[in-house]
Design a protein around this motif. Structure first.
Motif, short mmCIF file in Angstrom:
data_model
loop_
_atom_site.label_atom_id
_atom_site.label_comp_id
_atom_site.label_asym_id
_atom_site.label_seq_id
_atom_site.Cartn_x
_atom_site.Cartn_y
_atom_site.Cartn_z
N SER A 88 0.85 -1.19 0.00
CA SER A 88 0.00 0.00 0.00
C SER A 88 0.88 1.24 0.00
O SER A 88 1.97 1.22 0.57
CB SER A 88 -0.90 0.04 1.24
N PRO A 89 0.41 2.32 -0.62
CA PRO A 89 1.21 3.55 -0.61
C PRO A 89 1.30 4.20 0.76
O PRO A 89 2.25 4.93 1.05
CB PRO A 89 0.50 4.45 -1.62
N GLY A 90 0.31 3.95 1.60
CA GLY A 90 0.29 4.52 2.94
C GLY A 90 -0.10 3.46 3.96
O GLY A 90 -0.30 2.29 3.63
N LEU A 91 -0.21 3.89 5.21
CA LEU A 91 -0.53 2.97 6.30
C LEU A 91 -2.02 3.00 6.62
O LEU A 91 -2.54 4.00 7.09
CB LEU A 91 0.28 3.34 7.55
N SER A 92 -2.70 1.88 6.34
CA SER A 92 -4.12 1.74 6.63
C SER A 92 -4.32 0.58 7.58
O SER A 92 -3.96 -0.56 7.26
CB SER A 92 -4.91 1.49 5.34
N ARG A 93 -4.88 0.85 8.76
CA ARG A 93 -5.12 -0.23 9.72
C ARG A 93 -6.04 -1.29 9.12
O ARG A 93 -5.81 -2.49 9.30
CB ARG A 93 -5.75 0.35 11.00
N ALA A 110 5.33 3.92 4.77
CA ALA A 110 5.62 4.69 5.98
C ALA A 110 6.93 5.44 5.76
O ALA A 110 7.94 4.81 5.45
CB ALA A 110 5.72 3.79 7.21
N VAL A 111 6.91 6.75 5.92
CA VAL A 111 8.12 7.54 5.66
C VAL A 111 8.49 8.45 6.83
O VAL A 111 9.50 9.15 6.77
CB VAL A 111 7.99 8.40 4.38
N THR A 112 7.69 8.45 7.89
CA THR A 112 8.00 9.26 9.07
C THR A 112 8.11 8.37 10.29
O THR A 112 7.60 7.24 10.31
CB THR A 112 6.93 10.32 9.33
N PHE A 130 7.83 4.98 0.66
CA PHE A 130 7.33 5.53 -0.61
C PHE A 130 6.69 6.89 -0.39
O PHE A 130 5.95 7.07 0.59
CB PHE A 130 6.31 4.57 -1.21
N PRO A 131 6.94 7.83 -1.30
CA PRO A 131 7.87 7.77 -2.44
C PRO A 131 9.29 8.06 -1.98
O PRO A 131 9.57 9.12 -1.42
CB PRO A 131 7.34 8.86 -3.38
N ALA A 132 10.17 7.13 -2.22
CA ALA A 132 11.52 7.22 -1.67
C ALA A 132 12.28 8.45 -2.14
O ALA A 132 12.91 9.16 -1.35
CB ALA A 132 12.30 5.95 -2.03
#
Length: 218
Positions: A88-93, A110-112, A130-132
């Motif tokens: 996934s591009p982001g974090l979804s529970r 996850a980028v932070t 992502f996006p790296a």
């Protein structure tokens, strides 16, 4: 560590594939395997995604995952088609928990530090970065790896032959995702011979990067 994650670590490269026609899935899979990379992440950006995953997974000699998965319903479709991991591009529970329900590897973006801690709370040990390229690149991953020593990363976005070594040199990087070996226009044109060549070159480049890192650590 799951068998799927072990396979991704062994491959070190994850081709990120966009397929507009499921009929291209079989020849594309053959091209990747011939190039020495029996791995693929098929993105859920087109209606052909599920059928493409099924065609590739049915070979039985590839590790096939679903990318750009945004909902738990897409997780169901991906797993039913044969995906063994979900990106996934982001974090979804909701997406992560549905992956856990199915027993498949979840690789959310996850980028932070905050997103990474949220991922750890969901029981994850590996995340997609992502996006790296626009999130700090290899230096950002190296910095985040310091406080999160047990976490590994699969960076994707803005990575290619020129900077691949920068990422693979980081111990916390499990594998690197990219689309340079499987360009969408070459798939649409049916130029699978070029994809095999690009894949072989990418595998060789990754091997060179691994060797250089090993020598530097001695």
């Amino acid at each position: 560590m799951s068998e799927t994650l072990s396979a991704l670590r062994a491959a070190r490269l994850v081709p990120v594939v966009v397929l507009d026609d499921a009929r291209d899935a079989a020849p594309l899979a053959a091209a990747l395997v011939a190039g020495g990379l029996p791995v693929a992440e098929v993105t859920f950006r087109t209606p052909a995604a599920a059928d493409s995953i099924r065609a590739m997974a049915d070979r039985g000699d590839m590790v096939v995952g679903a990318g750009t998965v945004l909902t738990s319903q897409q997780v169901d479709r991906a797993v039913e088609a044969g995906a063994s991991y979900v990106v996934s591009p982001g974090l979804s529970r909701a997406v992560v928990e549905r992956c856990h329900d199915h027993g498949v590897l979840a690789l959310p973006g996850a980028v932070t530090a905050t997103e990474i801690q949220a991922a750890l709370e969901l029981g994850l040990t590996t995340v997609k970065f992502f996006p790296a390229g626009t999130s700090g690149g290899a230096p950002a991953i190296a910095a985040l790896a310091a406080p999160f020593g047990d976490l590994s990363f699969v960076p994707t976005g803005g990575i290619g032959p020129k900077n691949l070594h920068d990422y693979l040199a980081i111990p916390a990087v499990a594998a690197v995702g990219g689309s340079w070996m499987v360009p969408r226009d070459r798939v649409q044109a049916g130029d699978f011979a070029q994809i095999t060549r690009r894949t072989s070159e990418a595998v060789a480049l990754a091997s060179e990067a691994e060797s250089a890192t090993a020598k530097a650590s001695v």
